[in-house]
Write a protein that holds these residues in place. Structure first.
Motif, PDB file in Angstrom:
ATOM      1  N   SER A 175     -58.728 -51.112  58.457  1.00 47.21           N
ATOM      2  CA  SER A 175     -58.039 -52.036  57.545  1.00 47.21           C
ATOM      3  C   SER A 175     -58.785 -53.362  57.448  1.00 47.21           C
ATOM      4  CB  SER A 175     -56.602 -52.288  58.031  1.00 47.21           C
ATOM      5  OG  SER A 175     -55.844 -51.105  57.981  1.00 47.21           O
ATOM      6  N   LYS A 196     -55.888 -49.964  46.265  1.00 50.20           N
ATOM      7  CA  LYS A 196     -54.567 -50.513  45.992  1.00 50.20           C
ATOM      8  C   LYS A 196     -53.837 -50.949  47.264  1.00 50.20           C
ATOM      9  CE  LYS A 196     -52.342 -48.613  42.663  1.00 50.20           C
ATOM     10  NZ  LYS A 196     -51.544 -47.688  41.808  1.00 50.20           N
ATOM     11  N   GLU A 197     -53.877 -50.122  48.295  1.00 52.47           N
ATOM     12  CA  GLU A 197     -53.152 -50.437  49.529  1.00 52.47           C
ATOM     13  C   GLU A 197     -53.647 -51.741  50.144  1.00 52.47           C
ATOM     14  OE1 GLU A 197     -52.605 -48.498  53.989  1.00 52.47           O
ATOM     15  OE2 GLU A 197     -53.086 -47.182  52.306  1.00 52.47           O
ATOM     16  N   THR A 198     -54.955 -51.943  50.154  1.00 54.15           N
ATOM     17  CA  THR A 198     -55.533 -53.165  50.720  1.00 54.15           C
ATOM     18  C   THR A 198     -55.188 -54.370  49.856  1.00 54.15           C
ATOM     19  OG1 THR A 198     -57.370 -51.839  51.573  1.00 54.15           O
ATOM     20  CG2 THR A 198     -57.649 -54.220  51.567  1.00 54.15           C
ATOM     21  N   PHE A 255     -52.502 -54.763  47.992  1.00 55.39           N
ATOM     22  CA  PHE A 255     -51.097 -55.095  48.231  1.00 55.39           C
ATOM     23  C   PHE A 255     -50.925 -55.829  49.568  1.00 55.39           C
ATOM     24  CE2 PHE A 255     -49.338 -51.464  45.393  1.00 55.39           C
ATOM     25  CZ  PHE A 255     -49.492 -52.277  44.276  1.00 55.39           C
ATOM     26  N   PHE A 256     -51.711 -55.420  50.555  1.00 55.15           N
ATOM     27  CA  PHE A 256     -51.663 -56.086  51.855  1.00 55.15           C
ATOM     28  C   PHE A 256     -52.094 -57.548  51.714  1.00 55.15           C
ATOM     29  CE2 PHE A 256     -53.744 -57.467  55.777  1.00 55.15           C
ATOM     30  CZ  PHE A 256     -52.747 -57.217  56.709  1.00 55.15           C
TER      31      PHE A 256
END
Length: 464
Positions: free
Chosen positions: A277, A440-442, A444-445
């Motif tokens: 991450s 996308k996940e990163t 949003f984080f």
């Protein structure tokens, strides 16, 4: 870790403002020849860490992940006392060489060795033990002081003497070293406990020599392109290329919080998913910081025409930082935290040889500063790929590789084919779209954390 990152980031934001002003003011108000000599000293200074012969690096590994109050005072006192003796002896040796050669830059460099290494020791101690507040203050005091005295030289004394600008760096470095040492003494009360201990040399140098050689090799690697320009091209070309490197150093203000904080974080043994991450966050951050190349181009076009020849070099050097931030913040810090300094050193030797070959090859085809910069850009890509090949578990996914390819292609196109403002707009738009669809996940984080800190600031302000 977040708090540490934030402290270092704030210090680096202050440093950014100072660096931007300084890096544009000095070349604007001093001659090209003087600027070239000032940057020659800066190039020498990148090798000052070699004179610690691994002692400082051994301390860094020894105290990594510990809290300052967990370290035995007598042990720390002996560690620092013996290191100081080593550095003073090295300084006297280089001073003798400078006096023999009658070289003013080497003489200044000999004193720079003291400030660079002892100040570097204190910074490394703060970094290794997670004392990011003290580390941040060290950055601020040094940069603000140099900035103020540079302004005095430019606007009040109106000097074009390169030695004044060099000695300002040396003297302030020494003064800041004394200030920080006294602050550490106030907190720990350790200085009077120090004594000569040969075991400290044996322990620190034996454990740190490989890491030092890796870091020294990294300095050789980092300065390789400038040496090719300095040796093979004219003083004017070296000044142009050094100016581009100075601009590149500005974005390091935003990169160093990650590279500095990660070692202490990795020493605490985070999970593989946590490391992955952070790696993806580093990549996105790299995409963000290289956008600074566009306003740099705009400033050159409108306010600093003397150094307009550095424009094409700037885009290549900035672009290389996307790959370096992944390598230096993630892989290099993991090697250090996992005591795999030998792997780091092996990679650096390979990269020096490869960098030298590519620099020579591209220069032979098209003998200009752009060819050297392009070799540096290609070398950064290869280094990241070598790290990716070695560590299968940490590799980027296919989507992340695609994001990297599309965004870097867009960056190069916008940098060389479009105007600064239009290029920046297109680059930012494409980067946002690509990251949203493929990472996308990163994203949003990142947004979640930005909102968290904004709400925190809002609550703090509303409570005042």
């Amino acid at each position: 870790m977040r708090k540490g990152l934030l402290k270092v980031m704030i210090a680096n934001l202050i440093g950014l403002v100072i660096s931007v002003v300084t890096n544009f003011l000095i070349p604007k108000y001093v001659s090209v020849d003087s600027y070239s000599l000032i940057k020659t000293y800066a190039l020498y200074l990148t090798y000052a860490g070699f004179f610690s012969i691994g002692y400082n690096d051994g301390m860094y590994l020894k105290y990594g992940g510990k809290n300052l109050d967990q370290i035995n005072k007598k042990e720390l006192a002996d560690n620092f006392f013996n290191y100081s003796i080593l550095i003073i002896l090295m300084q006297l040796f280089v001073l003798a060489v400078g006096l023999f050669l009658n070289d003013n830059i080497v003489i200044a460099f000999s004193f720079g060795i003291i400030s660079y290494n002892i100040l570097g020791y204190l910074k490394s101690l703060y970094q290794a033990t997670g004392e990011f507040g003290a580390y941040s203050r060290a950055l601020n005091i040094e940069k603000v002081s140099i900035f103020i005295f540079n302004l005095i030289l430019i606007y009040i004394i109106k000097s074009d003497n390169y030695l004044w600008y060099i000695w300002i760096q040396v003297i302030i470095g020494l003064v800041v070293t004394v200030i920080l040492l006294l602050k550490l003494e106030t907190k720990v009360r350790f200085l009077k406990l120090g004594s000569l201990n040969m075991n400290e040399y044996k322990e620190n140098i034996s454990s740190g020599i490989i890491l030092m050689l890796g870091n020294f090799s990294s300095s050789i690697f980092t300065g390789l392109d400038r040496w090719f320009v300095k040796i093979l091209l004219l003083s004017f070309d070296f000044a142009m290329y050094s100016f581009a490197v100075s601009m590149e150093n500005i974005i390091n203000v935003f990169i160093s919080p990650i590279t500095v904080s990660m070692y202490n974080y990795f020493c605490k043994k985070p999970s593989l998913n946590e490391i992955k991450s952070v790696k993806k966050l580093s990549l996105i951050w790299g995409f963000v910081v290289i956008s600074a190349a566009f306003p740099a181009k705009w400033i050159l076009v409108h306010y600093l025409n003397t150094y307009l020849a550095a424009n094409d070099v700037i885009f290549l050097l900035f672009g290389a930082q996307v790959f370096y931030i992944v390598v230096k913040s993630i892989y290099v810090n993991l090697y250090k935290a996992e005591k795999q300094q030998n792997i780091y050193l092996q990679q650096m030797v390979v990269m020096i040889v490869l960098g030298a070959v590519l620099n020579a090859l591209f220069f032979a085809v098209y003998n200009s500063t752009i060819s050297i910069a392009f070799a540096t850009f290609c070398t950064s890509i290869i280094w990241m790929l070598i790290c990716e090949y070695k560590d299968k578990e940490l590799r980027f996914s296919n989507k992340e590789y695609l994001s990297l390819f599309v965004i870097m292609g867009t960056y190069c196109f916008c940098g060389y084919k479009l105007s600064p403002i239009l290029g920046l707009c297109v680059y930012v738009a494409v980067t946002v779209i690509v990251c949203y669809f493929f990472m996308k996940e990163t994203v949003f984080f990142v947004v979640k954390n930005i909102m968290y800190y904004l709400n925190k600031v809002k609550k703090h302000l509303s409570g005042i």
